[in-house]
Design a protein around this motif. Sequence first.
Motif, mmCIF file in Angstrom:
data_model
loop_
_atom_site.group_PDB
_atom_site.id
_atom_site.type_symbol
_atom_site.label_atom_id
_atom_site.label_comp_id
_atom_site.label_asym_id
_atom_site.label_seq_id
_atom_site.Cartn_x
_atom_site.Cartn_y
_atom_site.Cartn_z
ATOM 1 N N ARG A 135 0.931 -1.044 0.015
ATOM 2 C CA ARG A 135 -0.046 0.029 -0.103
ATOM 3 C C ARG A 135 0.918 1.312 0.090
ATOM 4 O O ARG A 135 0.601 2.246 -0.706
ATOM 5 N N ARG A 136 1.989 1.389 1.020
ATOM 6 C CA ARG A 136 2.920 2.548 0.885
ATOM 7 C C ARG A 136 3.376 2.760 -0.533
ATOM 8 O O ARG A 136 3.474 3.907 -0.682
ATOM 9 N N HIS A 137 4.111 1.453 -1.199
ATOM 10 C CA HIS A 137 4.616 1.900 -2.233
ATOM 11 C C HIS A 137 3.675 2.306 -3.380
ATOM 12 O O HIS A 137 4.089 3.041 -4.458
ATOM 13 N N LEU B 198 -4.747 -0.134 -5.419
ATOM 14 C CA LEU B 198 -5.122 0.417 -4.039
ATOM 15 C C LEU B 198 -6.448 0.223 -3.657
ATOM 16 O O LEU B 198 -6.463 0.050 -2.439
ATOM 17 N N ALA B 199 -7.397 0.314 -4.608
ATOM 18 C CA ALA B 199 -8.733 0.209 -3.833
ATOM 19 C C ALA B 199 -8.923 -1.339 -3.486
ATOM 20 O O ALA B 199 -9.821 -1.393 -2.434
ATOM 21 N N GLU B 200 -8.429 -2.127 -4.266
ATOM 22 C CA GLU B 200 -8.561 -3.663 -3.587
ATOM 23 C C GLU B 200 -7.809 -3.932 -2.378
ATOM 24 O O GLU B 200 -8.505 -4.522 -1.460
ATOM 25 N N LEU B 201 -6.837 -3.267 -1.822
ATOM 26 C CA LEU B 201 -6.181 -3.324 -0.852
ATOM 27 C C LEU B 201 -6.884 -2.911 0.278
ATOM 28 O O LEU B 201 -6.664 -2.968 1.513
ATOM 29 N N GLY B 202 -7.636 -1.476 0.053
ATOM 30 C CA GLY B 202 -8.401 -0.898 1.131
ATOM 31 C C GLY B 202 -7.486 -0.013 1.985
ATOM 32 O O GLY B 202 -6.169 -0.055 1.638
ATOM 33 N N GLU B 203 -8.198 0.417 3.023
ATOM 34 C CA GLU B 203 -7.271 1.249 4.053
ATOM 35 C C GLU B 203 -6.777 0.311 5.187
ATOM 36 O O GLU B 203 -7.400 -0.566 5.213
ATOM 37 N N PRO B 204 -5.824 0.876 5.840
ATOM 38 C CA PRO B 204 -5.140 -0.106 6.704
ATOM 39 C C PRO B 204 -6.035 -0.147 7.993
ATOM 40 O O PRO B 204 -6.794 0.758 8.313
ATOM 41 N N SER B 205 -5.813 -1.457 8.453
ATOM 42 C CA SER B 205 -6.974 -1.628 9.708
ATOM 43 C C SER B 205 -6.336 -0.766 10.894
ATOM 44 O O SER B 205 -5.248 -0.548 11.149
ATOM 45 N N VAL B 206 -7.503 -0.122 11.467
ATOM 46 C CA VAL B 206 -6.937 0.857 12.767
ATOM 47 C C VAL B 206 -7.326 -0.070 14.109
ATOM 48 O O VAL B 206 -7.051 0.342 15.146
ATOM 49 N N GLU B 207 -7.691 -1.374 14.007
ATOM 50 C CA GLU B 207 -8.091 -2.020 15.119
ATOM 51 C C GLU B 207 -6.899 -2.751 15.846
ATOM 52 O O GLU B 207 -5.864 -2.866 14.828
ATOM 53 N N SER B 208 -6.747 -2.873 17.034
ATOM 54 C CA SER B 208 -5.770 -3.304 17.596
ATOM 55 C C SER B 208 -5.922 -4.985 17.194
ATOM 56 O O SER B 208 -6.611 -5.686 17.132
ATOM 57 N N PRO B 209 -4.297 -5.415 17.382
ATOM 58 C CA PRO B 209 -4.177 -6.989 16.911
ATOM 59 C C PRO B 209 -4.906 -7.824 17.970
ATOM 60 O O PRO B 209 -4.815 -7.451 19.061
ATOM 61 N N PRO B 210 -5.321 -8.957 17.725
ATOM 62 C CA PRO B 210 -5.821 -9.833 18.777
ATOM 63 C C PRO B 210 -4.915 -10.307 19.852
ATOM 64 O O PRO B 210 -3.662 -10.205 19.680
ATOM 65 N N ALA B 211 -5.369 -10.373 21.065
ATOM 66 C CA ALA B 211 -4.575 -10.641 22.078
ATOM 67 C C ALA B 211 -4.025 -11.918 22.001
ATOM 68 O O ALA B 211 -4.753 -13.241 21.580
ATOM 69 N N GLY B 212 -2.789 -12.156 22.280
ATOM 70 C CA GLY B 212 -1.841 -13.412 22.593
ATOM 71 C C GLY B 212 -2.282 -14.545 21.220
ATOM 72 O O GLY B 212 -2.324 -15.633 21.392
#
Length: 465
Positions: free
Chosen positions: A426-428, A451-465
């Motif tokens: 996405r960055r490149h 880029l449209a298929e990649l969508g926006e980066p997730s802002v959710e926290s990663p799942p625990a453990g």
Amino acid sequence: MTIRLKRRRAGWRRWLIASVAGCAVLGVAPSLLPGELWPPDPVAAPGPAALARGAVAAGAPAALPGLAVLIGEREAHLRAHPLDARSWAVLGAAYTEQGRRTADPARFPKAEAALRTALRLEKSPAALEGLAALAVARRDFPGAKRWGEAARRLAPKRWTTQAVLIDAYTGLGDHKAVGRALERLVKLRPGAAAVRARKAAVYRDRGWREDAVAQITDAVAVARTPAERAAYLEQAGRLAFERGEREEALRYFREALRTDPDQRAAQAGQGRALAALGRTAEALTAYQAALDRQPRPEDALELGELYESLGLERAARVQYGLLRERVRVAAAGGADEELVLGRFEAAHGDPAAAVRRLRAEWRRQPSTAVADALGWALYRDGRAGEALAYAVRATDGERGGGVRSAAYVYHRGLIEREAGRYGAARRHLQEALRINPWFSPLDAPRLRRALAELGEPSVESPPAG
């Protein structure tokens, strides 16, 4: 008496070899009077030939009409004086420049024969440098390095040799050697237009875009002939287009053509800028006019892709056929067009064949451009993991890939997406859009879709453990 006779016979044999070699180039029977064995170096009269000879000697672009006159004059002179080593070197350099400017590789064997004749007659830096410049025109960068370094050893303070070596080292991906050669060049000939143009090219490859613009602008200002000025305007246009500045690029290309109507690379650039501006009919006309006079395979590829973006598949295939034919003609003239053929095969033909071609090219001359093309061919052949190393090499300034190319960064982004590196992809892809949103009529829309298929980066926290 015996020793003296042997020496005279040896001298006669050397004369005969040079005369026969020269006549093979000029197509005449050898005929000399005894008093013509060592004629003085002729002084060119003022006019087109003199201007062309001065440009060729200074490693600057020369006008095609002047080159034609210069070649005719040197050929006529050498029929009468086939032992004039300097005229053979001038003729060889003129053939090389004519072949480069007209995209006619048939001139290159003539250039080689003339330059080798000059070298047999006299081991001069001009002949060695001429062979190096011929190798650059043929995209034989190992050969260019070998001849150029031989010329430098013979004449360390000959500044034009440093300019040719910059081209050779760039084609070999030896960026440290490029830097050293540029330092020597600037020290030997500061301020010359040809030197400023070389600096602009090196700065562009390093990603120093503002510095490159400043140097090429100065080169345009101090150019001494219309042909030289037009060549530097065309270079300025390419730099502007790479920055996504379509209107500015178009102005440069048009001014180059007004300055020198034979500047067909500028006409192809005009097609590129017009296509980016959405002026498709004008773009097609400009490309076709360029190819009619200077049928470069890379321009045929660009025009084919423009036709393909318009859904005109048959017209695109015609241009791709022209590309293949021009590569075949180039090979017959000793020129290497494997890079452009590999790029074509990767995108429109046989990716596996592209990988084979480009691997061989990489082993021989591992430039940034070849790294990008090989990485893209591997990606198209389904080998994204292997492709990534080459894509990084082409775009990472620490590894020599400092050039700010939207196409290179786009290739890296798609390869990273295929390799599962979605954040980097996405960055490149976003970076490629910032560099030049109109870099290709085919690939710029594909970039936006990716880029449209990649969508926006997730802002959710990663799942625990």
